[in-house]
Design an enzyme around this catalytic site. Structure first.
Site, PDB file in Angstrom:
ATOM      1  N   VAL A   1       0.807  -1.214   0.000  1.00  0.00           N
ATOM      2  CA  VAL A   1       0.000   0.000   0.000  1.00  0.00           C
ATOM      3  C   VAL A   1       0.843   1.268   0.000  1.00  0.00           C
ATOM      4  O   VAL A   1       0.331   2.350  -0.295  1.00  0.00           O
ATOM      5  CB  VAL A   1      -0.986   0.027   1.195  1.00  0.00           C
ATOM      6  CG1 VAL A   1      -1.991  -1.101   1.090  1.00  0.00           C
ATOM      7  CG2 VAL A   1      -0.251   0.004   2.522  1.00  0.00           C
TER       8      VAL A   1
ATOM      9  N   SER B   1      -6.768   4.126  14.989  1.00  0.00           N
ATOM     10  CA  SER B   1      -6.325   3.563  16.264  1.00  0.00           C
ATOM     11  C   SER B   1      -6.713   4.519  17.379  1.00  0.00           C
ATOM     12  O   SER B   1      -6.801   5.730  17.161  1.00  0.00           O
ATOM     13  CB  SER B   1      -4.805   3.374  16.275  1.00  0.00           C
ATOM     14  OG  SER B   1      -4.337   3.056  17.590  1.00  0.00           O
TER      15      SER B   1
ATOM     16  N   TYR C   1       3.743   6.752  14.906  1.00  0.00           N
ATOM     17  CA  TYR C   1       2.523   5.936  14.865  1.00  0.00           C
ATOM     18  C   TYR C   1       1.291   6.775  15.194  1.00  0.00           C
ATOM     19  O   TYR C   1       0.286   6.735  14.471  1.00  0.00           O
ATOM     20  CB  TYR C   1       2.627   4.761  15.835  1.00  0.00           C
ATOM     21  CG  TYR C   1       1.419   3.850  15.765  1.00  0.00           C
ATOM     22  CD1 TYR C   1       1.275   2.947  14.719  1.00  0.00           C
ATOM     23  CD2 TYR C   1       0.421   3.913  16.731  1.00  0.00           C
ATOM     24  CE1 TYR C   1       0.158   2.122  14.634  1.00  0.00           C
ATOM     25  CE2 TYR C   1      -0.700   3.094  16.655  1.00  0.00           C
ATOM     26  CZ  TYR C   1      -0.826   2.198  15.610  1.00  0.00           C
ATOM     27  OH  TYR C   1      -1.937   1.395  15.518  1.00  0.00           O
TER      28      TYR C   1
ATOM     29  N   SER D   1       0.413   9.211  12.406  1.00  0.00           N
ATOM     30  CA  SER D   1      -0.081   8.537  11.200  1.00  0.00           C
ATOM     31  C   SER D   1      -1.542   8.139  11.367  1.00  0.00           C
ATOM     32  O   SER D   1      -2.348   8.282  10.448  1.00  0.00           O
ATOM     33  CB  SER D   1       0.778   7.318  10.868  1.00  0.00           C
ATOM     34  OG  SER D   1       0.596   6.259  11.803  1.00  0.00           O
ATOM     35  N   LYS D   2      -1.904   7.674  12.550  1.00  0.00           N
ATOM     36  CA  LYS D   2      -3.285   7.246  12.781  1.00  0.00           C
ATOM     37  C   LYS D   2      -4.216   8.441  12.996  1.00  0.00           C
ATOM     38  O   LYS D   2      -5.387   8.399  12.625  1.00  0.00           O
ATOM     39  CB  LYS D   2      -3.340   6.287  13.971  1.00  0.00           C
ATOM     40  CG  LYS D   2      -2.730   4.922  13.665  1.00  0.00           C
ATOM     41  CD  LYS D   2      -3.448   4.233  12.518  1.00  0.00           C
ATOM     42  CE  LYS D   2      -3.000   2.793  12.337  1.00  0.00           C
ATOM     43  NZ  LYS D   2      -3.757   2.083  11.273  1.00  0.00           N
TER      44      LYS D   2
ATOM     45  N   ILE E   1      -6.071  -5.084  20.704  1.00  0.00           N
ATOM     46  CA  ILE E   1      -6.756  -6.230  20.115  1.00  0.00           C
ATOM     47  C   ILE E   1      -5.844  -7.443  20.217  1.00  0.00           C
ATOM     48  O   ILE E   1      -4.643  -7.374  19.941  1.00  0.00           O
ATOM     49  CB  ILE E   1      -7.128  -5.957  18.638  1.00  0.00           C
ATOM     50  CG1 ILE E   1      -7.994  -4.691  18.555  1.00  0.00           C
ATOM     51  CG2 ILE E   1      -7.860  -7.150  18.034  1.00  0.00           C
ATOM     52  CD1 ILE E   1      -9.285  -4.731  19.340  1.00  0.00           C
TER      53      ILE E   1
END
Length: 264
Positions: A67, A147, A160, A163-164, A193
């Site tokens: 991606v 997230s 991270y 980005s989310k 999760i």
């Protein structure tokens, strides 16, 4: 309006991962046709073979897709057009985590770019290439996975988190652009999760602390109000819901599925 359950053409990234695989099966169980995309063709082919054991008539298209690559997604679009012509659902599940905690002053450019290239640029590239395959006013939709760490910043994990957070904002932008075409765009923001990745992270942290895996799990899960990391099915169900007529009046939303770790 086209039926939004059963017989739809669905494109799912991250299809070989813990959440992605369960998401594929969730749509297949409803009678949908699914293009499975992930970095490894061997991995998505294995998922397809396993799902066909329970659903022998499933129409599945395994695809090797990166991606973070425009060229890879252009090739995926061509393959999907040959397979189905159009799509009804795009589920952008594929993502990566930050490889290590590091302060902004120490985080490498390479790690920042690696995380953003997959988590945010990947959502952009996939949307730009695949949204044209969603017919207007047909009940079509796109669902991205964000997230709960995109809801607020966490020290040492800036690449991270940002980005989310970008995914949440991007979903709102795209939803506004596609609303007049009757195409909905939403996101799911998971909490902890219980995937293989989560268990590996617990095991690594337990080793660093010199405690057992079970002790580490108890420490981390105690921080969750519902006292357990969610099953991958909880995210797959949320994705399926957002792609269904049950969510026909929802667009630009991010649904939190996190066991109560953050309230928005």
């Amino acid at each position: 309006m086209a039926e939004s359950t059963g017989g739809r053409a669905v494109f799912i990234t991250g299809a070989a991962g813990g959440i992605g695989r369960v998401t594929v099966e969730r749509f297949v169980a409803e009678g949908d046709r699914v293009a499975l995309a992930d970095l490894s063709l061997e991995a998505v082919q294995k998922v397809a073979d396993e799902i066909r054991q329970s659903y022998p008539d499933a129409d599945l298209l395994p695809l090797e897709v990166d991606v973070s690559s425009e060229e890879s997604l252009k090739a995926a679009r061509a393959a999907v057009e040959e397979w189905s012509g159009t799509l009804d659902v795009i589920a952008l599940v594929g993502a990566t985590v930050q490889a290590f905690g590091a302060s902004v002053l120490e985080l490498t450019t390479e790690e920042w770019d690696r995380v953003h290239n997959t988590n945010l640029r990947g959502v952009f590239f996939a949307s730009r290439e695949l949204v044209p395959l969603l017919p207007a006013d047909s009940g079509a939709s796109l669902v991205a996975v964000a997230s709960y760490w995109g809801r607020s910043g966490h020290a040492f994990y800036s690449s991270y988190c940002t980005s989310k957070a970008g995914v949440i904002s991007f979903v709102q932008c795209l939803a506004g652009e596609l609303a007049d075409k009757g195409i909905r765009v939403n996101a799911v923001a998971p909490g902890n999760i219980n995937t293989g990745m989560h268990q590996a992270a617990l095991a690594s942290e337990a080793e660093e602390r010199g405690i057992s895996f079970e002790e580490m799990k108890a420490i981390e899960w105690a921080k969750i109000p519902l006292k357990v990391a969610g099953p991958p099915k909880s995210i797959a169900d949320a994705i399926w819901f957002l792609a269904s007529d049950n969510a026909s009046y929802m667009t630009g939303a991010t649904v939190d599925v996190n066991g109560g770790v953050i309230f928005v």
